[in-house]
Design a protein around this motif. Structure first.
Motif, PDB file in Angstrom:
ATOM      1  N   SER A 164       0.828  -1.204   0.000  1.00 43.70           N
ATOM      2  CA  SER A 164       0.000   0.000   0.000  1.00 43.70           C
ATOM      3  C   SER A 164       0.860   1.252   0.000  1.00 43.70           C
ATOM      4  O   SER A 164       2.052   1.202   0.281  1.00 43.70           O
ATOM      5  CB  SER A 164      -0.911   0.012   1.231  1.00 43.70           C
ATOM      6  OG  SER A 164      -1.778  -1.094   1.231  1.00 43.70           O
ATOM      7  N   GLU A 165       0.223   2.373  -0.305  1.00 45.56           N
ATOM      8  CA  GLU A 165       0.937   3.641  -0.315  1.00 45.56           C
ATOM      9  C   GLU A 165       1.112   4.173   1.113  1.00 45.56           C
ATOM     10  O   GLU A 165       0.421   3.746   2.044  1.00 45.56           O
ATOM     11  CB  GLU A 165       0.167   4.664  -1.149  1.00 45.56           C
ATOM     12  CG  GLU A 165       0.106   4.309  -2.617  1.00 45.56           C
ATOM     13  CD  GLU A 165      -0.570   5.390  -3.438  1.00 45.56           C
ATOM     14  OE1 GLU A 165      -0.543   5.279  -4.676  1.00 45.56           O
ATOM     15  OE2 GLU A 165      -1.124   6.332  -2.850  1.00 45.56           O
ATOM     16  N   CYS A 166       2.020   5.117   1.242  1.00 53.26           N
ATOM     17  CA  CYS A 166       2.237   5.790   2.519  1.00 53.26           C
ATOM     18  C   CYS A 166       1.008   6.663   2.801  1.00 53.26           C
ATOM     19  O   CYS A 166       0.621   7.488   1.978  1.00 53.26           O
ATOM     20  CB  CYS A 166       3.503   6.647   2.409  1.00 53.26           C
ATOM     21  SG  CYS A 166       3.976   7.482   3.928  1.00 53.26           S
ATOM     22  N   GLU A 167       0.420   6.464   3.960  1.00 52.41           N
ATOM     23  CA  GLU A 167      -0.820   7.148   4.322  1.00 52.41           C
ATOM     24  C   GLU A 167      -0.579   8.078   5.504  1.00 52.41           C
ATOM     25  O   GLU A 167      -0.007   7.683   6.514  1.00 52.41           O
ATOM     26  CB  GLU A 167      -1.880   6.107   4.710  1.00 52.41           C
ATOM     27  CG  GLU A 167      -3.177   6.675   5.248  1.00 52.41           C
ATOM     28  CD  GLU A 167      -4.073   5.617   5.891  1.00 52.41           C
ATOM     29  OE1 GLU A 167      -3.635   4.464   6.052  1.00 52.41           O
ATOM     30  OE2 GLU A 167      -5.220   5.968   6.256  1.00 52.41           O
ATOM     31  N   LYS A 168      -1.048   9.316   5.384  1.00 54.73           N
ATOM     32  CA  LYS A 168      -0.957  10.240   6.505  1.00 54.73           C
ATOM     33  C   LYS A 168      -2.057   9.886   7.495  1.00 54.73           C
ATOM     34  O   LYS A 168      -3.223   9.807   7.132  1.00 54.73           O
ATOM     35  CB  LYS A 168      -1.083  11.677   6.038  1.00 54.73           C
ATOM     36  CG  LYS A 168      -0.904  12.710   7.148  1.00 54.73           C
ATOM     37  CD  LYS A 168      -0.929  14.136   6.615  1.00 54.73           C
ATOM     38  CE  LYS A 168       0.345  14.488   5.911  1.00 54.73           C
ATOM     39  NZ  LYS A 168       0.384  15.895   5.458  1.00 54.73           N
ATOM     40  N   VAL A 169      -1.680   9.744   8.757  1.00 58.51           N
ATOM     41  CA  VAL A 169      -2.622   9.325   9.796  1.00 58.51           C
ATOM     42  C   VAL A 169      -3.106  10.508  10.626  1.00 58.51           C
ATOM     43  O   VAL A 169      -4.295  10.627  10.926  1.00 58.51           O
ATOM     44  CB  VAL A 169      -1.966   8.270  10.712  1.00 58.51           C
ATOM     45  CG1 VAL A 169      -2.856   7.944  11.902  1.00 58.51           C
ATOM     46  CG2 VAL A 169      -1.617   7.018   9.921  1.00 58.51           C
ATOM     47  N   SER A 170      -2.175  11.399  11.001  1.00 56.32           N
ATOM     48  CA  SER A 170      -2.559  12.534  11.832  1.00 56.32           C
ATOM     49  C   SER A 170      -1.492  13.612  11.761  1.00 56.32           C
ATOM     50  O   SER A 170      -0.313  13.330  11.528  1.00 56.32           O
ATOM     51  CB  SER A 170      -2.755  12.101  13.293  1.00 56.32           C
ATOM     52  OG  SER A 170      -1.546  11.618  13.839  1.00 56.32           O
ATOM     53  N   PHE A 171      -1.911  14.853  11.973  1.00 48.91           N
ATOM     54  CA  PHE A 171      -0.975  15.966  12.097  1.00 48.91           C
ATOM     55  C   PHE A 171      -1.647  17.092  12.866  1.00 48.91           C
ATOM     56  O   PHE A 171      -2.882  17.143  12.973  1.00 48.91           O
ATOM     57  CB  PHE A 171      -0.467  16.447  10.735  1.00 48.91           C
ATOM     58  CG  PHE A 171      -1.514  17.079   9.854  1.00 48.91           C
ATOM     59  CD1 PHE A 171      -2.230  16.308   8.944  1.00 48.91           C
ATOM     60  CD2 PHE A 171      -1.768  18.441   9.907  1.00 48.91           C
ATOM     61  CE1 PHE A 171      -3.189  16.881   8.121  1.00 48.91           C
ATOM     62  CE2 PHE A 171      -2.719  19.032   9.083  1.00 48.91           C
ATOM     63  CZ  PHE A 171      -3.435  18.252   8.185  1.00 48.91           C
ATOM     64  N   PHE A 172      -0.817  18.000  13.390  1.00 46.12           N
ATOM     65  CA  PHE A 172      -1.324  19.133  14.155  1.00 46.12           C
ATOM     66  C   PHE A 172      -1.802  20.203  13.187  1.00 46.12           C
ATOM     67  O   PHE A 172      -1.045  20.690  12.362  1.00 46.12           O
ATOM     68  CB  PHE A 172      -0.241  19.710  15.067  1.00 46.12           C
ATOM     69  CG  PHE A 172       0.167  18.771  16.160  1.00 46.12           C
ATOM     70  CD1 PHE A 172       1.410  18.161  16.135  1.00 46.12           C
ATOM     71  CD2 PHE A 172      -0.692  18.490  17.217  1.00 46.12           C
ATOM     72  CE1 PHE A 172       1.796  17.279  17.139  1.00 46.12           C
ATOM     73  CE2 PHE A 172      -0.322  17.612  18.220  1.00 46.12           C
ATOM     74  CZ  PHE A 172       0.928  17.004  18.178  1.00 46.12           C
ATOM     75  N   SER A 173      -3.048  20.559  13.315  1.00 43.23           N
ATOM     76  CA  SER A 173      -3.638  21.564  12.457  1.00 43.23           C
ATOM     77  C   SER A 173      -3.564  22.920  13.160  1.00 43.23           C
ATOM     78  O   SER A 173      -2.988  23.044  14.240  1.00 43.23           O
ATOM     79  CB  SER A 173      -5.079  21.158  12.153  1.00 43.23           C
ATOM     80  OG  SER A 173      -5.671  22.060  11.262  1.00 43.23           O
TER      81      SER A 173
END
Length: 120
Positions: free
Chosen positions: A46-55
């Motif tokens: 699978s591709e690299c998936e962004k899970v979370s970041f500070f907005s």
């Protein structure tokens, strides 16, 4: 060498919890730097998936697949970033990475990641 070190992964069962930690190596986070960290994951094939970041405004963005189960927290004392993962599912099985939020596909570029395996 500047890199990020992920830790806390393991092999667990469906419904269990884990906490991952992102620690800088070769440098230290300041308070602003902590907010640049994001969590990503990549499952085999699978591709690299962004899970979370500070907005903005202190909020945290989560992917739909983890929203309500994962919590990302910056520890301003220890200068690390944690990812608390609850109610884990087999589809959460992946190698988890931390990297700057603005990167498109950074899995494996800043650190070797930590493996999370969830069995049913």
């Amino acid at each position: 060498e500047l890199r990020l070190v992920e830790s806390g992964g393991g092999s667990i069962e469906d419904g269990d919890s884990l906490t991952l930690t992102c620690t800088p190596s070769g440098f230290q986070f300041d308070e602003r730097g902590l907010t640049w960290v994001a969590w990503y994951r990549q499952a085999p094939g699978s591709e690299c998936e962004k899970v979370s970041f500070f907005s903005t405004g202190g909020a945290v963005w989560y992917s739909d697949s983890v929203k309500g189960r994962f919590t990302m927290v910056a520890d301003n004392v220890k200068k690390i970033v944690n990812l608390q993962m609850n109610r884990l599912k087999p589809e959460d099985t992946a190698t988890y990475y931390c990297a700057p939020y603005y990167l498109q596909s950074p899995c494996g570029l800043w650190g070797v990641g930590t493996q999370v395996t969830v069995s049913s």
